[in-house]
Design a protein around this motif. Structure first.
Motif, PDB file in Angstrom:
ATOM      1  N   THR A 259       0.812  -1.218   0.000  1.00 51.74           N
ATOM      2  CA  THR A 259       0.000   0.000   0.000  1.00 51.74           C
ATOM      3  C   THR A 259       0.844   1.266   0.000  1.00 51.74           C
ATOM      4  O   THR A 259       0.338   2.346  -0.305  1.00 51.74           O
ATOM      5  CB  THR A 259      -0.939   0.025   1.231  1.00 51.74           C
ATOM      6  N   PRO A 262       1.285   2.545  -4.125  1.00 55.01           N
ATOM      7  CA  PRO A 262       0.073   2.253  -4.894  1.00 55.01           C
ATOM      8  C   PRO A 262       0.254   2.544  -6.377  1.00 55.01           C
ATOM      9  O   PRO A 262       1.212   3.208  -6.781  1.00 55.01           O
ATOM     10  CB  PRO A 262      -0.970   3.188  -4.275  1.00 55.01           C
ATOM     11  N   PRO A 266      -4.835   4.887  -7.566  1.00 51.88           N
ATOM     12  CA  PRO A 266      -4.721   4.074  -6.349  1.00 51.88           C
ATOM     13  C   PRO A 266      -5.698   2.913  -6.264  1.00 51.88           C
ATOM     14  O   PRO A 266      -5.351   1.838  -5.791  1.00 51.88           O
ATOM     15  CB  PRO A 266      -4.955   5.082  -5.227  1.00 51.88           C
ATOM     16  N   GLU A 267      -6.924   3.102  -6.759  1.00 45.43           N
ATOM     17  CA  GLU A 267      -7.924   2.041  -6.631  1.00 45.43           C
ATOM     18  C   GLU A 267      -7.627   0.836  -7.528  1.00 45.43           C
ATOM     19  O   GLU A 267      -8.253  -0.211  -7.393  1.00 45.43           O
ATOM     20  CB  GLU A 267      -9.322   2.563  -6.921  1.00 45.43           C
ATOM     21  N   THR A 269      -4.753  -0.660  -7.404  1.00 41.53           N
ATOM     22  CA  THR A 269      -3.782  -1.468  -6.664  1.00 41.53           C
ATOM     23  C   THR A 269      -4.361  -2.853  -6.390  1.00 41.53           C
ATOM     24  O   THR A 269      -5.417  -2.965  -5.745  1.00 41.53           O
ATOM     25  CB  THR A 269      -3.420  -0.775  -5.332  1.00 41.53           C
ATOM     26  N   LEU A 322      -4.472   4.033   2.735  1.00 41.16           N
ATOM     27  CA  LEU A 322      -5.012   3.685   1.417  1.00 41.16           C
ATOM     28  C   LEU A 322      -6.249   2.803   1.564  1.00 41.16           C
ATOM     29  O   LEU A 322      -7.268   3.034   0.902  1.00 41.16           O
ATOM     30  CB  LEU A 322      -3.946   2.971   0.583  1.00 41.16           C
ATOM     31  N   THR A 326     -10.027   4.034   0.603  1.00 37.53           N
ATOM     32  CA  THR A 326     -10.640   3.326  -0.531  1.00 37.53           C
ATOM     33  C   THR A 326     -11.973   2.712  -0.152  1.00 37.53           C
ATOM     34  O   THR A 326     -12.946   2.771  -0.921  1.00 37.53           O
ATOM     35  CB  THR A 326      -9.694   2.229  -1.041  1.00 37.53           C
TER      36      THR A 326
END
Length: 383
Positions: A259, A262, A266-267, A269, A322, A326
């Protein structure tokens, strides 16, 4: 659990909408042929064997015409340059950064036509081989010897023989016996190739005398000799440890490290989607079905969101920035619910290819298997 008890390797593949996972569970596996990328050649120029020294000394560079000068094998050039350096520096090889740079420059200065002599350019590219000696990690070997004693008798016998060999030769391992492609005359290249082959054969025969023939075949021992610098033992955590027990500190650290770096979005990952997929499996355990399979699928979204939070808590990632940001909203829960455990052929084919590749690695002992888990995000085509 049964595979763990019987020391059988297991590959678990799950394709779930646009997301998929390949998970390995293996007993300790000896990596006898890992084939590491960019492995330096085993030329032994710092402490060369006598046959190589004799060959290198037999070549008088000053007496060669330009064509011959441009086809002297670069290991010979490196050794000759190192000898000249040692003569000027009280028998010492270059050690500081400045000395190493000067050493590399001296190779270019020894060339008659730098732009035309590819062998000198190769020597300059590989100049570090003249003063760098590859070493076997004896402490790691002793660890492997201890770890393999009860379950891997072949590996234990070969490592025990290797440790004895190293003691006899002041830490020098059996030579690999191969040389890379290089600019050289046919005659000199074949001669050099034969020298290394003969030395490798002598080393193999000595190691052969230290390892029981009834336990280890010649073919297995030859493979072992070629890979003494990269030997290792590969094993994974069990699925039971990962899914049922509390994660250990190493697992939590590895997840947290992911994390910290990322993806650009980022989403995307993969770890985040792994958490969401595990939540779908938890949902199945609690409700006897996967989320989204009913006509009114949206009613499963808040239920899956709770499962996602529960999985994040179990993985001790609830306070991770993160993960927390998220999963603050239910976007992942909505997406996974929409999939309704559908298996998409394009995603399944990627996972099948990865899984079959890992099966070949485990069966043959060649290359290094993936580290526990591969997560594929088909939305962004990343893994």
């Amino acid at each position: 659990q049964k595979c763990t008890e019987m020391s059988i390797s297991l590959i678990v593949v799950q394709s779930y909408g646009m997301i998929g996972v390949v998970r390995l569970q293996t007993p300790p596996l000896p990596l006898l042929e890992p084939k590491p990328a960019n492995e330096p050649p085993d030329l032994r120029l710092v402490n060369p064997f006598p046959a190589f020294t004799e060959f290198a000394q037999s070549i008088d560079l000053d007496q060669l015409d330009n064509a011959q000068h441009g086809h002297v094998p670069y290991p010979v050039l490196l050794w000759r340059t190192a000898q000249s350096w040692k003569d000027r520096h009280d028998g010492s090889l270059p050690s500081t950064y400045a000395e190493k740079q000067d050493f590399q420059k001296s190779i270019q200065e020894a060339s008659r036509k730098w732009d035309m002599e590819l062998n000198f350019q190769e020597a300059s590219q590989n100049f570090y081989l003249a003063y760098t000696e590859r070493e076997v990690d004896v402490d790691r070997l002793k660890e492997l010897q201890s770890q393999s004693e009860s379950q891997l008798p072949k590996l234990h016998a070969m490592i025990s023989g290797l440790l004895t060999f190293l003691e006899r030769h002041d830490g020098a391992a059996p030579i690999q016996g191969t040389i890379p492609d290089m600019t050289a005359s046919t005659e000199s290249y074949i001669k050099l190739q034969q020298l290394y082959h003969d030395k490798a054969l002598l080393d193999f025969q000595e190691l052969r005398s230290l390892v029981s023939l009834s336990l280890v075949s010649d073919e297995e021992l030859e493979t072992f000799c070629r890979n003494v610098f990269s030997l290792d033992l590969f094993h994974t955590s069990t699925l039971t440890e990962e899914l049922e027990g509390n994660p250990n500190e190493e697992m939590v650290d590895e997840w947290s490290m992911v994390t910290m770096d990322p993806y650009e979005v980022p989403e995307h990952t993969p770890l985040l989607w792994y958490v969401a997929l595990r939540a779908c499996n938890v949902f199945f355990t609690e409700h006897g079905r996967y989320p989204g399979v009913l006509e009114d699928y949206e009613t499963d979204v808040p239920l899956l969101q709770e499962c996602i939070k529960a999985v994040a808590n179990k993985m001790q990632l609830q306070d991770n920035e993160l993960v927390r940001q998220t999963f603050k909203e239910n976007k992942f829960a909505m997406e996974m619910t929409r999939y309704a455990n559908a298996e998409i052929h394009a995603v399944a084919s990627v996972l099948g290819g990865v899984a079959s590749q890992e099966a070949v690695k485990i069966i043959t002992g060649q290359y290094v298997p993936l580290n526990n888990t591969f997560v594929y995000n088909g939305i962004a085509s990343v893994g």
